[in-house]
Design a protein around this motif. Structure first.
Motif, PDB file in Angstrom:
ATOM      1  N   GLY A   1       0.795  -1.229   0.000  1.00 52.64           N
ATOM      2  CA  GLY A   1       0.000   0.000   0.000  1.00 52.64           C
ATOM      3  C   GLY A   1       0.825   1.275   0.000  1.00 52.64           C
ATOM      4  O   GLY A   1       0.270   2.371  -0.003  1.00 52.64           O
ATOM      5  N   SER A   2       2.149   1.164  -0.019  1.00 50.58           N
ATOM      6  CA  SER A   2       3.024   2.340   0.038  1.00 50.58           C
ATOM      7  C   SER A   2       3.131   3.042  -1.308  1.00 50.58           C
ATOM      8  O   SER A   2       2.893   2.447  -2.355  1.00 50.58           O
ATOM      9  CB  SER A   2       4.436   1.932   0.483  1.00 50.58           C
ATOM     10  N   GLU A   3       3.505   4.317  -1.245  1.00 46.21           N
ATOM     11  CA  GLU A   3       3.760   5.097  -2.457  1.00 46.21           C
ATOM     12  C   GLU A   3       5.170   5.670  -2.372  1.00 46.21           C
ATOM     13  O   GLU A   3       5.536   6.305  -1.387  1.00 46.21           O
ATOM     14  CB  GLU A   3       2.765   6.250  -2.585  1.00 46.21           C
ATOM     15  N   VAL A   4       5.960   5.432  -3.408  1.00 43.16           N
ATOM     16  CA  VAL A   4       7.288   6.023  -3.524  1.00 43.16           C
ATOM     17  C   VAL A   4       7.093   7.436  -4.059  1.00 43.16           C
ATOM     18  O   VAL A   4       6.318   7.658  -4.986  1.00 43.16           O
ATOM     19  CB  VAL A   4       8.180   5.196  -4.476  1.00 43.16           C
ATOM     20  N   ASP A   5       7.777   8.396  -3.474  1.00 38.30           N
ATOM     21  CA  ASP A   5       7.650   9.793  -3.872  1.00 38.30           C
ATOM     22  C   ASP A   5       9.039  10.419  -3.885  1.00 38.30           C
ATOM     23  O   ASP A   5      10.004   9.834  -3.395  1.00 38.30           O
ATOM     24  CB  ASP A   5       6.731  10.529  -2.895  1.00 38.30           C
ATOM     25  N   PHE A   6       9.130  11.587  -4.443  1.00 41.93           N
ATOM     26  CA  PHE A   6      10.367  12.362  -4.429  1.00 41.93           C
ATOM     27  C   PHE A   6      10.034  13.707  -3.809  1.00 41.93           C
ATOM     28  O   PHE A   6       9.060  14.340  -4.197  1.00 41.93           O
ATOM     29  CB  PHE A   6      10.926  12.558  -5.844  1.00 41.93           C
ATOM     30  N   VAL A   7      10.814  14.112  -2.820  1.00 41.21           N
ATOM     31  CA  VAL A   7      10.566  15.392  -2.161  1.00 41.21           C
ATOM     32  C   VAL A   7      11.800  16.272  -2.296  1.00 41.21           C
ATOM     33  O   VAL A   7      12.927  15.792  -2.289  1.00 41.21           O
ATOM     34  CB  VAL A   7      10.206  15.222  -0.665  1.00 41.21           C
ATOM     35  N   GLU A   8      11.553  17.550  -2.468  1.00 46.81           N
ATOM     36  CA  GLU A   8      12.631  18.526  -2.505  1.00 46.81           C
ATOM     37  C   GLU A   8      12.406  19.495  -1.360  1.00 46.81           C
ATOM     38  O   GLU A   8      11.285  19.917  -1.096  1.00 46.81           O
ATOM     39  CB  GLU A   8      12.636  19.269  -3.837  1.00 46.81           C
ATOM     40  N   ASN A   9      13.490  19.816  -0.663  1.00 47.13           N
ATOM     41  CA  ASN A   9      13.417  20.793   0.414  1.00 47.13           C
ATOM     42  C   ASN A   9      14.729  21.564   0.473  1.00 47.13           C
ATOM     43  O   ASN A   9      15.587  21.408  -0.392  1.00 47.13           O
ATOM     44  CB  ASN A   9      13.093  20.105   1.755  1.00 47.13           C
ATOM     45  N   MET A  10      14.889  22.378   1.484  1.00 49.95           N
ATOM     46  CA  MET A  10      16.088  23.219   1.577  1.00 49.95           C
ATOM     47  C   MET A  10      17.371  22.407   1.719  1.00 49.95           C
ATOM     48  O   MET A  10      18.443  22.875   1.385  1.00 49.95           O
ATOM     49  CB  MET A  10      15.951  24.185   2.760  1.00 49.95           C
ATOM     50  N   MET A  11      17.251  21.173   2.196  1.00 48.78           N
ATOM     51  CA  MET A  11      18.430  20.318   2.377  1.00 48.78           C
ATOM     52  C   MET A  11      18.748  19.512   1.126  1.00 48.78           C
ATOM     53  O   MET A  11      19.647  18.700   1.124  1.00 48.78           O
ATOM     54  CB  MET A  11      18.201  19.366   3.558  1.00 48.78           C
TER      55      MET A  11
ATOM     56  N   GLY B   1      15.230  13.966  -2.386  1.00 51.83           N
ATOM     57  CA  GLY B   1      15.442  12.538  -2.358  1.00 51.83           C
ATOM     58  C   GLY B   1      14.148  11.778  -2.385  1.00 51.83           C
ATOM     59  O   GLY B   1      13.064  12.344  -2.207  1.00 51.83           O
ATOM     60  N   PHE B   2      14.273  10.477  -2.613  1.00 52.05           N
ATOM     61  CA  PHE B   2      13.108   9.614  -2.631  1.00 52.05           C
ATOM     62  C   PHE B   2      12.677   9.326  -1.206  1.00 52.05           C
ATOM     63  O   PHE B   2      13.489   9.251  -0.287  1.00 52.05           O
ATOM     64  CB  PHE B   2      13.414   8.307  -3.367  1.00 52.05           C
ATOM     65  N   THR B   3      11.385   9.165  -1.026  1.00 52.16           N
ATOM     66  CA  THR B   3      10.805   8.827   0.266  1.00 52.16           C
ATOM     67  C   THR B   3       9.691   7.822   0.034  1.00 52.16           C
ATOM     68  O   THR B   3       9.237   7.641  -1.100  1.00 52.16           O
ATOM     69  CB  THR B   3      10.284  10.091   0.978  1.00 52.16           C
ATOM     70  N   VAL B   4       9.258   7.179   1.084  1.00 50.48           N
ATOM     71  CA  VAL B   4       8.180   6.201   0.999  1.00 50.48           C
ATOM     72  C   VAL B   4       7.057   6.651   1.921  1.00 50.48           C
ATOM     73  O   VAL B   4       7.271   6.862   3.110  1.00 50.48           O
ATOM     74  CB  VAL B   4       8.662   4.784   1.393  1.00 50.48           C
ATOM     75  N   ASN B   5       5.868   6.831   1.363  1.00 55.40           N
ATOM     76  CA  ASN B   5       4.678   7.123   2.151  1.00 55.40           C
ATOM     77  C   ASN B   5       4.040   5.783   2.466  1.00 55.40           C
ATOM     78  O   ASN B   5       3.425   5.164   1.615  1.00 55.40           O
ATOM     79  CB  ASN B   5       3.722   8.029   1.369  1.00 55.40           C
ATOM     80  N   ASN B   6       4.222   5.329   3.714  1.00 53.35           N
ATOM     81  CA  ASN B   6       3.879   3.966   4.096  1.00 53.35           C
ATOM     82  C   ASN B   6       2.712   3.954   5.083  1.00 53.35           C
ATOM     83  O   ASN B   6       2.860   4.393   6.217  1.00 53.35           O
ATOM     84  CB  ASN B   6       5.108   3.305   4.725  1.00 53.35           C
ATOM     85  N   PRO B   7       1.551   3.424   4.674  1.00 56.73           N
ATOM     86  CA  PRO B   7       0.405   3.368   5.589  1.00 56.73           C
ATOM     87  C   PRO B   7       0.598   2.361   6.728  1.00 56.73           C
ATOM     88  O   PRO B   7      -0.149   2.386   7.700  1.00 56.73           O
ATOM     89  CB  PRO B   7      -0.749   2.944   4.674  1.00 56.73           C
ATOM     90  N   ASN B   8       1.600   1.498   6.625  1.00 58.16           N
ATOM     91  CA  ASN B   8       1.860   0.497   7.669  1.00 58.16           C
ATOM     92  C   ASN B   8       2.701   1.049   8.814  1.00 58.16           C
ATOM     93  O   ASN B   8       2.770   0.443   9.869  1.00 58.16           O
ATOM     94  CB  ASN B   8       2.589  -0.710   7.066  1.00 58.16           C
TER      95      ASN B   8
END
Length: 140
Positions: free
Chosen positions: A90-100, A103-110
């Motif tokens: 049920g997870s979604e792989v995403d890419f986030v950009e911020n001031m640092m 990178g890739f992240t995982v939005n994990n409902p578990n």
């Protein structure tokens, strides 16, 4: 047991096992194109460690291993080994950009808790494997 392949969903039916966001897919496509590996995908996996007990891992992989779940979402092949799948379902792989940076992240409902850096997590009533997971975000 052989690898299980789930094709790109048709219409508005979402892929239930694992998916990738539109922005994540665009970033992954760019990385895959530069990898020099034909028919490569993004392997998403779980390993013990990190400040919350489990840690996410990702790699470019052109191998399909026995027992892998293979999902094609937004044109990106996602590979998950059978040991990681229950924790990633049920997870979604995403890419986030911020001031640092980004990178890739995982939005994990578990995940019931995660560390501040977002690279490790814990599930309900789960102790850190092998007594690990007591360090801070810098211990990855």
């Amino acid at each position: 047991m052989t690898a299980s392949t789930y094709p790109e969903p048709q219409g508005d039916i979402p892929t239930k096992e694992i998916s990738i966001s539109e922005f994540g897919a665009a970033k992954a496509q760019s990385i895959l194109a530069g990898s020099g590996k034909e028919n490569a995908g993004v392997r998403v996996f779980i390993k013990s460690g990190g400040c919350s007990g489990y840690q996410y891992g990702m790699a470019i992989d052109d191998r399909e291993l026995e027992g892998d779940l293979i999902v094609v979402d937004r044109g990106i092949k996602l590979l998950v080994d059978r040991m990681s799948l229950p924790l990633l379902r049920g997870s979604e792989v995403d890419f986030v950009e911020n001031m640092m940076g980004g990178g890739f992240t995982v939005n994990n409902p578990n995940a019931t808790s995660s560390c501040g850096c977002g690279h490790s997590f814990r599930t309900d009533n789960a102790q850190a494997p092998d007594g690990e997971g007591s360090g801070g975000c810098g211990s990855h």
